[in-house]
Design an enzyme around this catalytic site. Structure first.
Site: not given
Length: 558
Positions: A73, A75, A96, A107, A275, A303, A384, A412
């Site tokens: 998200k 990214t 954030r 993470k 969140a 999230f 991907f 990405w």
């Protein structure tokens, strides 16, 4: 092709001086407070100088229900902003701040990934400009003043069994969830049960993120309820005369932080409430600055759409008077197959049956954006190499049946260029009229608001309040807090309050076991399931991979 980690890509980038990034969007040097060459705080008084400028289009980036496969998200948010600039649009991003708990826990880094990152990545992920520490200090000052008041005679009549204010630390530390303090004799305080929350779950974090200016911040701090008397009357920070000192600790933390993406797009990173246990959005002040400095302001909420996006719409937009223009829902083929029951090790293999089984999760999030909240929406598939054309086509067909387009996101690997197609669709959506609305009205009772979120957003059959929660609801309404919005504390891994229920479950109820007013923030927190306000570290924490060499270069940070 040699694979590079996120931190290696970030460390090899050439950053522009932050003064140039500020100059690019018209911020004069009078309002810039530099923290070294590549990060700065922007004085909140700057907003007064641009109050007559038109607001930018506001785009929210949210996602499907999170899975171990990852969705990307942040990214996508960063790549979309860079993509908009690639197609000639003036975009500014608002995100954030990462918490140290997840950085050293599950993470790792939280500044985007690949070629869609905000930099300096290590600074942002670690101490940054000290905001988290200031919030923790203000929280713990209030705790110290409360316990000192009790020790010095307890003139306010605080019932030590009904203290609701906890200490905090910005680290995942299950050992601190429940503690007994004040031990060691009379001079060392009054013994009582206590505990710690993670800093991002502190009400002070929410207060900072929802404050419009320093005066509003101080007033909100004064309204914070720390405990109750034996007669069940609330005791506030204002009654302890703590709000002035708290605001003094927070005055610099209130100023939004300016950094940049790898491609030089201005990025505000400010405030970081979780969140799943808090309201999950960056500060109102940072969002307002982004909306005054660009033509498109891109922000995200934590999230999945059932948590961060719902709170963005029902809490943040309501309090700040914001009307979003479009929503991006981020998904991956891999994550949707996980919702369809595929093990993580097998997610790279084409499996149309599992994908079809997991797709209802995405479709429910999309329907929530378009039908519950009345906003135009696009699905961004974070691509991907293992995604097959048949799998991508199936997602596109199902989304088009709901009148929603799909854009492949390759940010990405390609940065802004890989987000150009998504950017074009976002621009198209922003030019459409919308019928934005919240999922409930604040005039409803606490129980009715809980029911509205559970049935409209989660598609539950309703809510069940424990006996204790029913009593709390009645007490809060009796104290005049019944008209506040709801901040649901719920697992991020399911639409339900049971993290094992993947996809789009039906035939369940949400159990609310505790209700707590955050009077300073201006919402009621509803605790569901086994959600906790102090996470723990996993079996193999990310901290084990993080290191620093003799030159001070950090490695292993994702």
């Amino acid at each position: 092709m040699t694979y590079k980690s996120d931190i290696e890509i970030a460390q090899e980038s050439t950053m522009q001086p932050i003064s140039k990034i500020a100059e690019q969007v018209g911020i004069s040097q009078d309002f810039i407070e530099q923290y070294g060459p590549y990060k700065a705080k922007i004085d909140y008084n700057y907003l007064e100088t641009v109050k007559d400028k038109p607001d930018a289009k506001l785009i929210l980036v949210t996602a499907i229900t999170p899975t171990p496969a990852g969705e990307g998200k942040t990214t996508t948010t960063v790549g979309l902003a860079d993509g908009l600039r690639k197609i000639g649009k003036n975009a500014v991003v608002a995100l954030r701040e990462p918490s140290l708990g997840p950085v050293f826990g599950v993470k790792g880094g939280a500044a985007g990934g690949g070629y869609a990152q905000v930099v300096p990545m290590e600074d942002i992920n670690l101490h940054f400009t000290g905001d988290m520490h200031a919030i923790g200090a203000a929280n713990n000052l209030l705790a110290a003043m409360l316990d000192n008041h009790i020790f010095q005679g307890n003139a306010l009549g605080v019932d030590t069994r009904r203290i609701v204010w906890r200490r905090c630390v910005d680290m995942n530390d299950r050992q601190l969830r429940n503690v007994t303090d004040g031990l060691g004799g009379r001079v060392n305080g009054v013994p009582r049960e206590d505990g710690f929350d993670i800093t991002v779950a502190s009400e002070v974090m929410a207060v900072l993120c929802l404050s419009k200016d320093i005066t509003d911040l101080k007033e909100r701090c004064a309204r914070i309820i720390v405990g109750y008397t034996r007669e069940e009357e609330p005791i506030t920070a204002g009654m302890l005369k703590a709000e002035g000192a708290m605001a003094a600790l927070l005055k610099d933390a209130l100023k939004p932080n300016l950094v940049q993406t790898l491609e030089g797009t201005p990025a505000f990173i400010h405030g970081g409430p979780f969140a799943n246990i808090a309201h999950g959005c960056n500060s109102i002040m940072a969002t307002r600055m982004a909306m005054k400095l660009g033509d498109y302001a891109i922000t995200e909420a934590g999230f999945g759409g059932d948590l961060g996006a719902e709170k963005f719409f029902d809490i943040k937009c309501r309090m700040a008077g914001l009307t979003p223009n479009a929503v991006v829902v981020v998904a991956t083929v891999r994550a949707l197959k996980h919702h369809g029951g595929v093990a993580k090790a097998d997610l790279g293999t084409e499996n149309l049956a599992a994908l079809e089984k997991g797709l209802p999760n995405l479709l429910q999030h999309v329907e929530n954006m378009t039908q519950v909240f009345g906003l135009p929406c696009v699905v961004a598939i974070n691509r991907f190499p293992t995604d097959s054309e048949a799998e991508l086509q199936l997602i596109e067909e199902k989304c088009k049946a709901l009148g929603v387009n799909v854009a492949l996101s390759e940010v990405w690997g390609k940065g802004g260029e890989g987000g150009a197609a998504l950017a074009q669709e976002v621009v198209r959506l922003c030019d459409q009229p919308n019928s934005f609305t919240q999922s409930y009205g604040t005039e409803l009772s606490i129980t009715q608001k809980l029911e509205a979120i559970a049935t409209k957003v989660y598609r539950a059959d309703g809510v069940e309040l424990t006996a204790g929660a029913k009593k709390q609801a009645a007490q809060l309404e009796g104290l005049g807090f019944g008209n506040l919005p709801i901040c649901m504390a719920k697992t991020q891994y399911s639409f339900s309050d049971d993290q094992k229920l993947l996809g789009a479950p039906r035939g369940f109820k949400i159990t609310v076991r505790n209700l707590k007013v955050s009077a300073g923030a201006g919402f009621i927190v509803a605790l569901t399931g086994d959600i906790m306000t102090m996470p723990g570290l996993p079996k193999v924490p990310s901290a084990e991979r993080i290191d620093v060499d003799e030159t001070g270069k950090i490695s292993g940070l994702f």
